[in-house]
Design a protein around this motif. Sequence first.
Motif, PDB file in Angstrom:
ATOM      1  N   VAL A  68       3.613  -3.097   7.992  1.00  0.00           N
ATOM      2  CA  VAL A  68       4.395  -2.886   9.255  1.00  0.00           C
ATOM      3  C   VAL A  68       5.173  -1.728   9.240  1.00  0.00           C
ATOM      4  O   VAL A  68       5.350  -1.077  10.226  1.00  0.00           O
ATOM      5  CB  VAL A  68       5.573  -4.083   9.181  1.00  0.00           C
ATOM      6  CG1 VAL A  68       6.729  -3.822  10.580  1.00  0.00           C
ATOM      7  CG2 VAL A  68       4.952  -5.414   9.121  1.00  0.00           C
ATOM      8  N   ARG A  69       5.655  -0.906   8.020  1.00  0.00           N
ATOM      9  CA  ARG A  69       6.319   0.158   8.200  1.00  0.00           C
ATOM     10  C   ARG A  69       5.596   1.093   8.652  1.00  0.00           C
ATOM     11  O   ARG A  69       5.795   2.184   9.259  1.00  0.00           O
ATOM     12  CB  ARG A  69       7.155   0.346   6.963  1.00  0.00           C
ATOM     13  CG  ARG A  69       8.295  -0.619   6.541  1.00  0.00           C
ATOM     14  CD  ARG A  69       8.863  -0.446   5.425  1.00  0.00           C
ATOM     15  NE  ARG A  69       9.947  -1.287   5.206  1.00  0.00           N
ATOM     16  CZ  ARG A  69      11.294  -1.182   5.584  1.00  0.00           C
ATOM     17  NH1 ARG A  69      11.512   0.028   6.255  1.00  0.00           N
ATOM     18  NH2 ARG A  69      12.168  -1.803   5.426  1.00  0.00           N
ATOM     19  N   ARG A  70       4.209   1.318   7.785  1.00  0.00           N
ATOM     20  CA  ARG A  70       3.092   2.157   8.131  1.00  0.00           C
ATOM     21  C   ARG A  70       2.869   2.193   9.754  1.00  0.00           C
ATOM     22  O   ARG A  70       2.636   3.378  10.386  1.00  0.00           O
ATOM     23  CB  ARG A  70       2.033   1.875   7.423  1.00  0.00           C
ATOM     24  CG  ARG A  70       0.847   3.013   7.595  1.00  0.00           C
ATOM     25  CD  ARG A  70      -0.380   2.875   6.787  1.00  0.00           C
ATOM     26  NE  ARG A  70      -0.867   1.507   7.069  1.00  0.00           N
ATOM     27  CZ  ARG A  70      -1.695   1.356   8.014  1.00  0.00           C
ATOM     28  NH1 ARG A  70      -2.079   2.201   8.934  1.00  0.00           N
ATOM     29  NH2 ARG A  70      -2.354   0.283   8.438  1.00  0.00           N
ATOM     30  N   LEU A  71       2.648   0.945  10.305  1.00  0.00           N
ATOM     31  CA  LEU A  71       2.378   0.946  11.598  1.00  0.00           C
ATOM     32  C   LEU A  71       3.406   1.408  12.334  1.00  0.00           C
ATOM     33  O   LEU A  71       3.309   2.386  13.659  1.00  0.00           O
ATOM     34  CB  LEU A  71       2.273  -0.663  12.002  1.00  0.00           C
ATOM     35  CG  LEU A  71       2.207  -0.875  13.532  1.00  0.00           C
ATOM     36  CD1 LEU A  71       0.793  -0.388  14.291  1.00  0.00           C
ATOM     37  CD2 LEU A  71       2.118  -2.223  13.743  1.00  0.00           C
ATOM     38  N   ALA A  72       4.830   1.324  12.117  1.00  0.00           N
ATOM     39  CA  ALA A  72       5.838   1.745  12.871  1.00  0.00           C
ATOM     40  C   ALA A  72       5.725   3.333  13.043  1.00  0.00           C
ATOM     41  O   ALA A  72       5.996   4.245  13.981  1.00  0.00           O
ATOM     42  CB  ALA A  72       7.168   1.456  12.289  1.00  0.00           C
ATOM     43  N   GLY A  73       5.523   4.018  11.634  1.00  0.00           N
ATOM     44  CA  GLY A  73       5.339   5.504  11.577  1.00  0.00           C
ATOM     45  C   GLY A  73       4.347   5.914  12.340  1.00  0.00           C
ATOM     46  O   GLY A  73       4.397   6.751  13.224  1.00  0.00           O
ATOM     47  N   ASP A  74       3.154   4.987  12.568  1.00  0.00           N
ATOM     48  CA  ASP A  74       1.799   5.485  13.363  1.00  0.00           C
ATOM     49  C   ASP A  74       2.383   5.482  15.013  1.00  0.00           C
ATOM     50  O   ASP A  74       1.877   6.173  15.489  1.00  0.00           O
ATOM     51  CB  ASP A  74       0.854   4.704  12.999  1.00  0.00           C
ATOM     52  CG  ASP A  74      -0.021   4.925  11.832  1.00  0.00           C
ATOM     53  OD1 ASP A  74       0.401   5.859  10.923  1.00  0.00           O
ATOM     54  OD2 ASP A  74      -0.500   3.695  11.135  1.00  0.00           O
ATOM     55  N   VAL A  75       2.948   4.455  15.320  1.00  0.00           N
ATOM     56  CA  VAL A  75       3.392   4.333  16.543  1.00  0.00           C
ATOM     57  C   VAL A  75       4.325   5.452  16.999  1.00  0.00           C
ATOM     58  O   VAL A  75       4.052   6.351  18.079  1.00  0.00           O
ATOM     59  CB  VAL A  75       4.190   2.963  16.761  1.00  0.00           C
ATOM     60  CG1 VAL A  75       4.931   2.721  18.136  1.00  0.00           C
ATOM     61  CG2 VAL A  75       3.414   1.796  16.631  1.00  0.00           C
ATOM     62  N   LEU A  76       5.159   5.972  16.243  1.00  0.00           N
ATOM     63  CA  LEU A  76       6.311   6.978  16.513  1.00  0.00           C
ATOM     64  C   LEU A  76       5.326   8.418  16.373  1.00  0.00           C
ATOM     65  O   LEU A  76       5.902   9.259  17.371  1.00  0.00           O
ATOM     66  CB  LEU A  76       7.088   6.918  15.492  1.00  0.00           C
ATOM     67  CG  LEU A  76       8.257   5.924  15.274  1.00  0.00           C
ATOM     68  CD1 LEU A  76       9.425   5.920  14.261  1.00  0.00           C
ATOM     69  CD2 LEU A  76       8.982   5.715  16.623  1.00  0.00           C
ATOM     70  N   GLN A  77       4.315   8.396  15.697  1.00  0.00           N
ATOM     71  CA  GLN A  77       3.522   9.670  15.651  1.00  0.00           C
ATOM     72  C   GLN A  77       2.573   9.782  16.985  1.00  0.00           C
ATOM     73  O   GLN A  77       2.402  10.779  17.610  1.00  0.00           O
ATOM     74  CB  GLN A  77       2.800   9.774  14.844  1.00  0.00           C
ATOM     75  CG  GLN A  77       3.502  10.349  13.244  1.00  0.00           C
ATOM     76  CD  GLN A  77       2.584  10.708  12.081  1.00  0.00           C
ATOM     77  OE1 GLN A  77       1.592  10.123  11.869  1.00  0.00           O
ATOM     78  NE2 GLN A  77       3.015  11.980  11.409  1.00  0.00           N
ATOM     79  N   THR A  78       2.116   8.725  17.214  1.00  0.00           N
ATOM     80  CA  THR A  78       1.147   8.674  18.587  1.00  0.00           C
ATOM     81  C   THR A  78       1.688   8.313  19.808  1.00  0.00           C
ATOM     82  O   THR A  78       1.032   8.947  20.820  1.00  0.00           O
ATOM     83  CB  THR A  78       0.151   7.417  18.385  1.00  0.00           C
ATOM     84  OG1 THR A  78      -0.458   7.388  16.650  1.00  0.00           O
ATOM     85  CG2 THR A  78      -1.106   7.171  19.162  1.00  0.00           C
ATOM     86  N   LEU A  79       2.771   7.557  20.125  1.00  0.00           N
ATOM     87  CA  LEU A  79       3.259   7.447  21.249  1.00  0.00           C
ATOM     88  C   LEU A  79       4.542   7.885  21.475  1.00  0.00           C
ATOM     89  O   LEU A  79       5.625   7.992  20.758  1.00  0.00           O
ATOM     90  CB  LEU A  79       3.461   5.799  21.303  1.00  0.00           C
ATOM     91  CG  LEU A  79       2.320   4.923  21.419  1.00  0.00           C
ATOM     92  CD1 LEU A  79       2.784   3.340  21.429  1.00  0.00           C
ATOM     93  CD2 LEU A  79       1.107   5.232  21.910  1.00  0.00           C
TER      94      LEU A  79
END
Length: 289
Positions: A68-79
């Motif tokens: 979940v934390r990795r996903l949140a980081g990916d979201v913040l980088q991608t979107l």
Amino acid sequence: MAGKTVLITGGTGGIGKATALGLAARGARVAITGRDADRAARAAEDIRAVASAPVEVLTADLSSQQEVRRLAGDVLQTLDRLDVLVNNVGGFWNSRRTTVDGLEHTFALNHLAPFLLTNLLLERLKEGGPARVVTVSSGAQAMGRMDFADLQGEHSYSGQRAYNQSKLANVLFSYGLAARLAGTRVTANALHPGVVATAFGAEDPGRMQAFLTPLIQRWMKTPEQGARTSIHLASAPELENVTGQYFANSTAKKSSKRSYNQADAELLWQLSSALVGLESDSERSTNLP
């Protein structure tokens, strides 16, 4: 929805994919999450067929807090912006199982995952404003009861009881979040999609579910019908300032009496914060200068 960016968890099939298709067709830039990269890629291709904006694919197993934390980081980088978060992922398991974090699986995936992900993405949601958090609950919330003495079902477990509790937790979380977001231009609402014909619960169904599902499947909603309320909450202009509500069939309804228990909502928030390693409200106020 042109110019809007939407993140949909569990967007590779069922209600989640139908929600992504509906919002992409309305012009939104859609990002979907899924556990399986190949399945997610296939879903994205279907969505791109109706989309006028980019479609992003993010993979994560949301039963794991690290994921979940990795996903949140990916979201913040991608979107670079996030206008709508649709907390759609969830499931039913008849037998008790635990996650990599040692938590009961139903509670971890259905409640703690959206609780943690939403909190990690709140600042991005606030930045763009107005923004929306849409959490998919269930009519099962009406049968739910928060068993704070045995939240993880360690002493007494029932798959249906665990599911009902997690769906009540979704509503309590949405109401608590709405109160905390007052004045921020970010809304939070929960919904019941209806009884939908998907692969829901197929991995580990209960006896009654395995018996009844084939018999009543013809009367269940299609995923497209089940997604209508999620799409409505994510996109309807008249709901821009509507928050702290529970919807079914795209209409605001009363949820269960237990879902309005503010003491339960507060205790659930504090316990959830501790279980996912977030600073609780009381800790935050204590640490203020």
